[in-house]
Design an enzyme around this catalytic site. Structure first.
Site, PDB file in Angstrom:
ATOM      1  CD  GLN A 195      85.576 -22.400   2.487  1.00  0.00           C
ATOM      2  OE1 GLN A 195      86.747 -22.043   2.437  1.00  0.00           O
ATOM      3  NE2 GLN A 195      84.922 -22.867   1.448  1.00  0.00           N
TER       4      GLN A 195
ATOM      5  CG  ASP B  15      71.688 -16.405   5.274  1.00  0.00           C
ATOM      6  OD1 ASP B  15      71.199 -17.128   6.173  1.00  0.00           O
ATOM      7  OD2 ASP B  15      72.811 -16.617   4.792  1.00  0.00           O
TER       8      ASP B  15
ATOM      9  N   GLY C 259      81.472 -19.520  -1.387  1.00  0.00           N
ATOM     10  CA  GLY C 259      82.871 -19.344  -1.742  1.00  0.00           C
ATOM     11  C   GLY C 259      83.690 -18.955  -0.528  1.00  0.00           C
TER      12      GLY C 259
ATOM     13  CB  ILE D 161      87.967 -13.199   7.421  1.00  0.00           C
ATOM     14  CG1 ILE D 161      87.444 -12.502   6.157  1.00  0.00           C
ATOM     15  CG2 ILE D 161      89.308 -12.619   7.860  1.00  0.00           C
ATOM     16  CD1 ILE D 161      87.190 -11.013   6.342  1.00  0.00           C
TER      17      ILE D 161
END
EC number: 2.7.11.22
Length: 376
Positions: free
Chosen positions: A27, A153, A31, A25
């Site tokens: 990428q 982020d 990772g 779900i």
């Protein structure tokens, strides 16, 4: 390396084989993320694979920082770290390599991320539901900032929502603790954080002594995106991003941002001059609620010292005027499929397409509907 492991409050690592992977779900540079379920209980979880950039250097410091932060933060609007697992290791493993192999962080599963929901034209948020989303997001920020943590982020893809409509701030891979700088010793944090389209002007200009306002800028971008359905400033480079910010928020000058000329980059970059602030004018075609426009305007303030903090944002009239915030559960119950940015069909992934430079952009009125939805 053993010392690093001992500082993490998980006495041992179970094997990840106790979970059955169901689907990928996510990428990214960090990772991969998988949806999985516990083989015995059937409990759904998310497995985040820790990218071992250089195994010889031991456990990645970024992953260690993420684990330590997530152990500290326990709040309804922050993703919950359940445990740490590993792939099977040799029977001869000892205390120094007991977690050798691939490491996975195990989280409570959330059915959607906000970017995935916004990429689906069939998902319609009412004003009350947008208020609830932003209320939960700001509650999460208020909590982490009170605990002296910066997210670093903030973006729609890092905002998860459960099937019951509970929002969770996620992906603390870039997060860090912060402290108030002393006059003689300013902080020197890296400014190479925050995804470009959500990066505030102070970071783009090279500021290293920053704090919670960087996350509130991201919150403002996300709030506007609740109506525009795609990121509002899609720069190709850091200078282009600053240009887009100037075109929306007005020219960056010492008059609106005292001491901005202290930045070396401010002197070097050729930023637009004579730009008026147009946040409300540019957004009013999408955002009809005056209180919503007011809150976005106060979050997207150039000078970080004047930017609204999470506490004041939560007290804004936007949240205390009719219609009041309402649960998302009923709306989400009409959608059976999980929605994540990673799984969004290519034709709906407008957020990944950089905005054209201003002098090349076409008149929005001349674009077809799908293009109009993609570019603000």
């Amino acid at each position: 390396m053993a010392k690093n492991y001992d500082s993490v409050e998980f006495p041992y690592c179970d094997e990840v084989s106790k979970y059955e992977r169901l689907a990928k779900i996510g990428q990214g540079t960090f990772g991969e993320v998988f949806k999985a379920k516990h083989r015995q209980t059937g409990k759904k979880v998310a497995l985040k694979k820790v990218l071992m950039e250089n195994e010889k250097e031991g456990f990645p410091i970024t992953a260690l920082r993420e684990i330590k932060i997530l152990q500290l933060l326990k709040h309804e609007n922050v993703v919950n770290l359940i445990e740490i697992c590993r792939t099977k290791v040799s029977p001869t493993a000892n205390q120094y390599n007991r977690c050798k192999g691939t490491i996975f962080l195990v989280f409570d599963f959330c059915e959607h991320d906000l970017a995935g929901l916004l990429s689906n034209a069939h998902v319609k948020f009412t004003l009350s539901e947008i208020k609830k989303v932003m209320q939960m997001l700001l509650n999460g920020l208020y909590y982490i900032h009170r605990n002296k943590i910066l997210h670093r982020d903030m973006k729609a893809a890092n905002v998860l929502i459960t099937r019951d409509g509970v929002l969770k701030l996620a992906d603390f891979g870039l997060a860090r603790a912060f402290s108030l700088a002393k006059n003689s010793q300013p902080n020197k944090y890296t400014n190479r954080v925050v995804t470009l389209w959500y990066r505030p002007p102070e970071l783009l200009l090279g500021e290293r002594d920053y704090g919670p306002p960087i996350d509130l800028w991201g919150a403002g971008c996300i709030m506007a995106e609740m109506w525009t359905r795609s990121p509002i400033m899609q720069g190709n480079t850091e200078q282009h991003q600053l240009t887009l910010i100037s075109q929306l928020c007005g020219s960056i000058t010492p008059e609106v941002w005292p001491n901005v000329d202290k930045y070396e980059l401010y002197q070097k970059l050729e930023l637009p001059k004579g730009q008026k602030r147009k946040v409300k004018d540019r957004l009013k075609a999408y955002v009809k609620d005056p209180h919503a426009l007011d809150l976005i305007d106060k979050l997207l303030v150039l000078d970080p010292t004047q930017r609204l903090d999470s506490d004041d944002a939560l007290n804004n009239d936007f949240f205390w005027s009719d219609p009041m915030p309402s649960d998302l559960k009923n709306m989400l119950s009409t959608h059976n499929q999980s929605m994540f940015e990673y799984l969004a069909p290519p034709r709906r992934r407008g957020g990944h397409m950089p905005q054209q430079p201003a002098n090349q952009a076409r008149n929005p009125a001349a674009t077809n509907q799908s293009e109009f939805e993609r570019v603000f």
